[in-house]
Design a protein around this motif. Sequence first.
Motif, short mmCIF file in Angstrom:
data_model
loop_
_atom_site.label_atom_id
_atom_site.label_comp_id
_atom_site.label_asym_id
_atom_site.label_seq_id
_atom_site.Cartn_x
_atom_site.Cartn_y
_atom_site.Cartn_z
N SER A 177 0.83 -1.20 0.00
CA SER A 177 0.00 0.00 0.00
C SER A 177 0.87 1.26 0.00
N GLU A 178 1.97 1.23 0.80
CA GLU A 178 2.89 2.37 0.78
C GLU A 178 3.55 2.50 -0.59
N GLY A 179 3.89 1.32 -1.18
CA GLY A 179 4.51 1.33 -2.50
C GLY A 179 3.58 1.91 -3.55
N ALA A 180 2.26 1.65 -3.40
CA ALA A 180 1.30 2.15 -4.38
C ALA A 180 1.24 3.67 -4.38
N THR A 181 1.51 4.28 -3.21
CA THR A 181 1.49 5.74 -3.18
C THR A 181 2.78 6.34 -3.74
N GLN A 182 3.84 5.52 -3.82
CA GLN A 182 5.10 5.96 -4.45
C GLN A 182 5.26 5.17 -5.74
N PHE A 183 4.32 5.35 -6.66
CA PHE A 183 4.18 4.47 -7.81
C PHE A 183 5.47 4.33 -8.62
N TYR A 184 6.24 5.42 -8.79
CA TYR A 184 7.41 5.34 -9.65
C TYR A 184 8.60 4.69 -8.96
N SER A 185 8.55 4.52 -7.64
CA SER A 185 9.58 3.77 -6.93
C SER A 185 9.09 2.32 -6.80
N TRP A 186 9.14 1.60 -7.92
CA TRP A 186 8.53 0.28 -8.00
C TRP A 186 9.07 -0.70 -6.97
N TRP A 187 10.34 -0.50 -6.53
CA TRP A 187 10.98 -1.50 -5.66
C TRP A 187 10.34 -1.58 -4.27
N ILE A 188 9.64 -0.52 -3.84
CA ILE A 188 9.05 -0.56 -2.50
C ILE A 188 8.00 -1.68 -2.41
N ALA A 189 7.19 -1.81 -3.46
CA ALA A 189 6.15 -2.83 -3.45
C ALA A 189 6.68 -4.17 -3.95
N PHE A 190 7.80 -4.15 -4.69
CA PHE A 190 8.25 -5.40 -5.30
C PHE A 190 8.59 -6.47 -4.27
N GLY A 191 9.41 -6.10 -3.27
CA GLY A 191 9.85 -7.08 -2.26
C GLY A 191 8.69 -7.77 -1.56
N PRO A 192 7.81 -6.99 -0.90
CA PRO A 192 6.71 -7.64 -0.18
C PRO A 192 5.77 -8.42 -1.10
N GLY A 193 5.52 -7.90 -2.31
CA GLY A 193 4.62 -8.60 -3.23
C GLY A 193 5.21 -9.93 -3.66
N PHE A 194 6.51 -9.91 -3.96
CA PHE A 194 7.18 -11.14 -4.36
C PHE A 194 7.17 -12.13 -3.20
N ALA A 195 7.32 -11.62 -1.97
CA ALA A 195 7.28 -12.48 -0.79
C ALA A 195 5.91 -13.17 -0.68
N ILE A 196 4.83 -12.39 -0.84
CA ILE A 196 3.49 -12.97 -0.75
C ILE A 196 3.33 -14.04 -1.83
N LEU A 197 3.71 -13.68 -3.08
CA LEU A 197 3.55 -14.61 -4.19
C LEU A 197 4.26 -15.93 -3.91
N THR A 198 5.53 -15.87 -3.47
CA THR A 198 6.28 -17.11 -3.28
C THR A 198 5.75 -17.92 -2.11
N VAL A 199 5.45 -17.28 -0.99
CA VAL A 199 5.03 -18.08 0.17
C VAL A 199 3.65 -18.71 -0.09
N VAL A 200 2.75 -17.96 -0.75
CA VAL A 200 1.43 -18.52 -1.04
C VAL A 200 1.57 -19.63 -2.08
N LEU A 201 2.43 -19.39 -3.08
CA LEU A 201 2.69 -20.43 -4.08
C LEU A 201 3.23 -21.68 -3.40
N GLY A 202 4.12 -21.51 -2.43
CA GLY A 202 4.66 -22.65 -1.69
C GLY A 202 3.55 -23.45 -1.03
N PHE A 203 2.65 -22.77 -0.31
CA PHE A 203 1.55 -23.46 0.36
C PHE A 203 0.62 -24.11 -0.66
N ASN A 204 0.40 -23.44 -1.80
CA ASN A 204 -0.49 -24.01 -2.80
C ASN A 204 0.12 -25.25 -3.45
N PHE A 205 1.43 -25.22 -3.70
CA PHE A 205 2.11 -26.41 -4.22
C PHE A 205 1.94 -27.57 -3.25
N LEU A 206 2.15 -27.26 -1.99
CA LEU A 206 2.02 -28.26 -0.93
C LEU A 206 0.61 -28.86 -0.93
#
Lengths: 341, 279
Positions: B236-265
């Motif tokens: 949400s903080e990253g969305a307000t700093q739209f042009y600084s894409w890296w703020i949202a990238f880390g946490p989003g990638f974290a959600i994607l991988t951990v949820v993907l991990g549980f879904n694979f399982l």
Amino acid sequence: MTRYLLRRLIAMPLLMLGVATATFLLSHITKADPLAAIVSERQMNNPEIVAAAKARWGLDRSLPEQYAVYISNLVQGDLGVSFRTRRPVADDIGARLPATLELVVFAMIFGVTAGIGLGVAAAHWRDGWIDHGARLVALIGSSMPVFWTGLILLYVFSVVLGVFPGPGRIDARVAPPPGVTGFYTLDALIAGDMERLRLALAHLVLPAFVLGWAVMGIISRLVRGSMLDVMEQDYIRTARAKGAGEGRVLFAHALRNALIPTLTIIGHSFAYLITGAVLTETIFAWPGIGAYAVDSARSLDHPAIIGVTLVGAAAFLIANLVTDIAYALANPRIEIGRADG
Amino acid sequence: MAEAVRIRPGLPGWLTPPVAVGLAVVAFWVAAALTADLWGLADPLRMVARRLQPPSGAHWLGTDALGRDVLSRTLHGARISLTIAAVVVAAAVSLGAALGAIAGFVGGWVDGLVMRLVDVTLAFPPVLLAMAVAATLGPGLENAVVALVAVWWPVYARLMRAQVLEVRTREHVEAAIACGAGPMRLLTRHILPLCWTPVLINATMDVGQVILLAAALSFIGLGATPPTPEWGAMISEGATQFYSWWIAFGPGFAILTVVLGFNFLGDGLRDFLDTRSAR
């Protein structure tokens, strides 16, 4: 089957009453003063206006009486007044419905066609790389936070590559096409305005893709499974023996039957679409019901969030009912009533 | 089941490649949550560099609008997200399984009441119900947890009830009745021990979805509040700093991988258990 359909139809109003009761109780747990929505701050000091407002909305009565007022208001389509917009919630939702529907329809078209294609390909090349790739695509669909994917896609395709426009339904400097249906694409077509049609479609691509991805994933898994079931049956062998080409066997013979179980999932994936729409609309500044729900929740606008929840539940129940009826009609051999607990 | 691909003969049958991948990813994030302080990273709550710096050697995922290290915040965020998910699933399973077991065992009007409650709760689209409950209780992590439990318990109630109804007709239960076992003993000693497996497998599959919805609530502003390094709030903080894409990238990638991990399982375990789809 008639008995099953009758039972579902009778259960429907009862479920709606249950849903309305739950939202009534929710709106009474909150500490927010419902009067603040109706009466302006200055008028709060005027006891006559406060009393009149209380009487009009039944706030001076006992809880059971308030409940009766609430239900009778609901039946007349009165969802209360939003704290934030100071307009009737029902009007707000009505005004935003076309934007959400247009997005959902395009997401559905993408999800269903891509999902069927991916599912057929995965079944045909079973255990090959396409099959594994399709499985990964489907799992990613149910694992990604759409509010993040939307941001990343907007950044890449709008800022870096510049191939798709930014957020919104149409460019900020362009007036929407004259409203007939509320669907910008249809309205532009009706007006014969190809430039606005192009703009509206370009704005739809990214949000519809983000929203449709989860649906594509679910449908591709299901189509794959039922294609594999169907492909083992005798009539497929017969078709092959008669010299039908593989394309004809897959699409004319197998897919037709494999699609019946898919029908239910298309209806039930409506739940995913609602969930996704709420967050997708927020990212893409899409002026629909989802963004309205988030804005309402953010500003703790209780009448609005409760109203949207109620309408969402009604839409959800109706979608599931229609799907189950369609399924029962398409496949009369199956007695669904036995299966659900 | 026999067709499920094994990694190596000698390993247990449930350890198919998807399950192994899922386990590895989940294990990584659990380890990250436990050891986040030991990596020598910057304090996740302090300003440690100039604000809005893109990824660099010193700050692999860049810095956010307050000059905090995004990598450190992302790793510390695993603590919050995984804890929320564990608490929500544990509470939803306990509540749902208890109500479902009572409904299935007692029957009659109790069963009717619990099941109608389940029907009504499941009639709501999950995200809207969670938002409505969270907004009603007010923003904050505890209230978000309550909202998520309110969304998830009915699934387990339905599952547990079905299990109890099935197990109670088995012969060993009749034998126990004949031996004079009381209702409490019957339920806790003879029925419940046989009901848990599907409930627990379902719970594993739900962890990922709970993480997603919890992050969504925080993203909307109804979960974790600002200084907390929670993934949804960070996006949400990253969305307000739209042009600084890296703020949202880390946490989003974290959600994607951990949820993907549980879904694979979950996907792998389901394939293993459901022989019909395991091919």
